[in-house]
Scaffold this motif. Structure first.
Motif, mmCIF file in Angstrom:
data_model
loop_
_atom_site.group_PDB
_atom_site.id
_atom_site.type_symbol
_atom_site.label_atom_id
_atom_site.label_comp_id
_atom_site.label_asym_id
_atom_site.label_seq_id
_atom_site.Cartn_x
_atom_site.Cartn_y
_atom_site.Cartn_z
ATOM 1 N N LEU A 17 72.320 -20.357 -37.395
ATOM 2 C CA LEU A 17 71.520 -19.143 -37.210
ATOM 3 C C LEU A 17 71.825 -18.521 -35.850
ATOM 4 O O LEU A 17 71.988 -17.305 -35.731
ATOM 5 C CB LEU A 17 70.034 -19.473 -37.342
ATOM 6 C CG LEU A 17 69.055 -18.312 -37.293
ATOM 7 C CD1 LEU A 17 69.311 -17.331 -38.425
ATOM 8 C CD2 LEU A 17 67.629 -18.838 -37.380
ATOM 9 N N THR A 20 75.200 -16.887 -36.012
ATOM 10 C CA THR A 20 75.107 -15.648 -36.782
ATOM 11 C C THR A 20 74.562 -14.516 -35.919
ATOM 12 O O THR A 20 75.132 -13.423 -35.870
ATOM 13 C CB THR A 20 74.213 -15.846 -38.023
ATOM 14 O OG1 THR A 20 74.776 -16.872 -38.834
ATOM 15 C CG2 THR A 20 74.080 -14.569 -38.827
ATOM 16 N N VAL A 21 73.464 -14.769 -35.241
ATOM 17 C CA VAL A 21 72.849 -13.724 -34.405
ATOM 18 C C VAL A 21 73.782 -13.336 -33.266
ATOM 19 O O VAL A 21 73.892 -12.149 -32.921
ATOM 20 C CB VAL A 21 71.464 -14.186 -33.885
ATOM 21 C CG1 VAL A 21 70.898 -13.185 -32.898
ATOM 22 C CG2 VAL A 21 70.500 -14.365 -35.059
ATOM 23 N N SER A 41 80.142 -13.473 -39.113
ATOM 24 C CA SER A 41 78.708 -13.766 -39.229
ATOM 25 C C SER A 41 78.306 -14.092 -40.659
ATOM 26 O O SER A 41 77.369 -14.850 -40.891
ATOM 27 C CB SER A 41 77.869 -12.594 -38.704
ATOM 28 O OG SER A 41 77.917 -11.490 -39.586
ATOM 29 N N THR A 45 76.485 -18.347 -43.770
ATOM 30 C CA THR A 45 75.633 -18.488 -44.952
ATOM 31 C C THR A 45 76.293 -19.398 -45.980
ATOM 32 O O THR A 45 75.624 -20.221 -46.613
ATOM 33 C CB THR A 45 75.337 -17.112 -45.575
ATOM 34 O OG1 THR A 45 74.762 -16.264 -44.590
ATOM 35 C CG2 THR A 45 74.383 -17.223 -46.760
ATOM 36 N N TYR A 61 69.587 -16.542 -44.998
ATOM 37 C CA TYR A 61 69.837 -15.102 -44.930
ATOM 38 C C TYR A 61 68.605 -14.350 -44.446
ATOM 39 O O TYR A 61 68.690 -13.488 -43.566
ATOM 40 C CB TYR A 61 70.292 -14.552 -46.284
ATOM 41 C CG TYR A 61 70.183 -13.053 -46.359
ATOM 42 C CD1 TYR A 61 71.010 -12.241 -45.598
ATOM 43 C CD2 TYR A 61 69.212 -12.443 -47.140
ATOM 44 C CE1 TYR A 61 70.890 -10.866 -45.627
ATOM 45 C CE2 TYR A 61 69.085 -11.071 -47.187
ATOM 46 C CZ TYR A 61 69.920 -10.291 -46.426
ATOM 47 O OH TYR A 61 69.784 -8.926 -46.449
ATOM 48 N N SER A 64 68.055 -15.035 -40.756
ATOM 49 C CA SER A 64 69.051 -14.380 -39.901
ATOM 50 C C SER A 64 68.865 -12.869 -39.873
ATOM 51 O O SER A 64 69.046 -12.233 -38.824
ATOM 52 C CB SER A 64 70.471 -14.739 -40.339
ATOM 53 O OG SER A 64 70.729 -14.285 -41.646
ATOM 54 N N SER A 68 67.843 -11.175 -36.410
ATOM 55 C CA SER A 68 68.769 -10.160 -35.898
ATOM 56 C C SER A 68 68.064 -8.828 -35.683
ATOM 57 O O SER A 68 68.283 -8.154 -34.673
ATOM 58 C CB SER A 68 69.943 -9.978 -36.865
ATOM 59 O OG SER A 68 70.734 -11.129 -36.917
ATOM 60 N N GLY A 85 75.399 -10.121 -44.652
ATOM 61 C CA GLY A 85 74.515 -11.275 -44.726
ATOM 62 C C GLY A 85 74.257 -11.759 -46.132
ATOM 63 O O GLY A 85 74.197 -12.959 -46.396
#
Length: 171
Positions: A17, A20-21, A41, A45, A61, A64, A68, A85
């Motif tokens: 996570l 991803t951010v 990014s 997932t 998802y 995130s 985000s 995403g």
């Protein structure tokens, strides 16, 4: 699920996570490589889905996207929330179908809907009164080719993770 397994799941999910951010944040502030960062990014997932299943993938998802949107309150979060995403999740559903042709048709339909939304958003809110250098259909065709390459690379990443990284990581 025992406590050690639960701790591994939470730890891996939290780390991915964060990655991803960070990728979405960098895509929102860096002047170049935006699409590449959004694409990277989206890969996290798929790791969650491989390791913990589809339900965990949807939860990842959602977390995130919300995180985000909270941490990066800019319009640049929209490509991740609307397309990148969720793509890994939809890709799994589409690829479970027995027909490869239907699989690619559904992927292209989803991509074109997102592309249309992006064009409308840009035209109505960002580029009011500005004309594109190339006709929209040429831009859309080029973007579809880029999308097919992205889908292929995404598939290669899933195979690589499943066959090479997962056995070595032993999560």
């Amino acid at each position: 699920m025992n406590n050690a397994t639960r701790a591994k799941k939470i730890t891996l999910s939290g780390i991915l996570l964060g990655f991803t951010v960070i990728c979405v944040f960098l895509a929102s502030v860096l002047p170049t490589s935006r699409l590449s960062l959004y694409a990277v990014s989206s890969l996290f997932t798929s790791i969650i889905i491989i390791e913990f299943g589809l339900k965990a993938g949807w939860t990842f998802y959602a977390a995130s996207a919300v995180l985000s949107a909270i941490l990066i309150p800019r319009l640049e979060v929209l490509p991740y929330i609307v397309f990148f995403g969720v793509y890994g999740l939809l890709k799994l559903y589409f690829e479970r179908l027995q027909s490869r042709v239907l699989d690619y048709i559904l992927k292209l339909v989803f991509f074109n809907i997102c592309l249309l939304l992006g064009f409308v958003f840009l035209k109505e809110f960002i580029m009011v009164g500005i004309k594109l250098a190339a006709p929209v259909y040429i831009v859309a065709a080029l973007m579809e080719i880029v999308f097919l390459v992205y889908d292929y690379v995404y598939t290669l990443f899933i195979r690589f993770y499943s066959s090479t990284l997962k056995p070595k990581l032993k999560i």
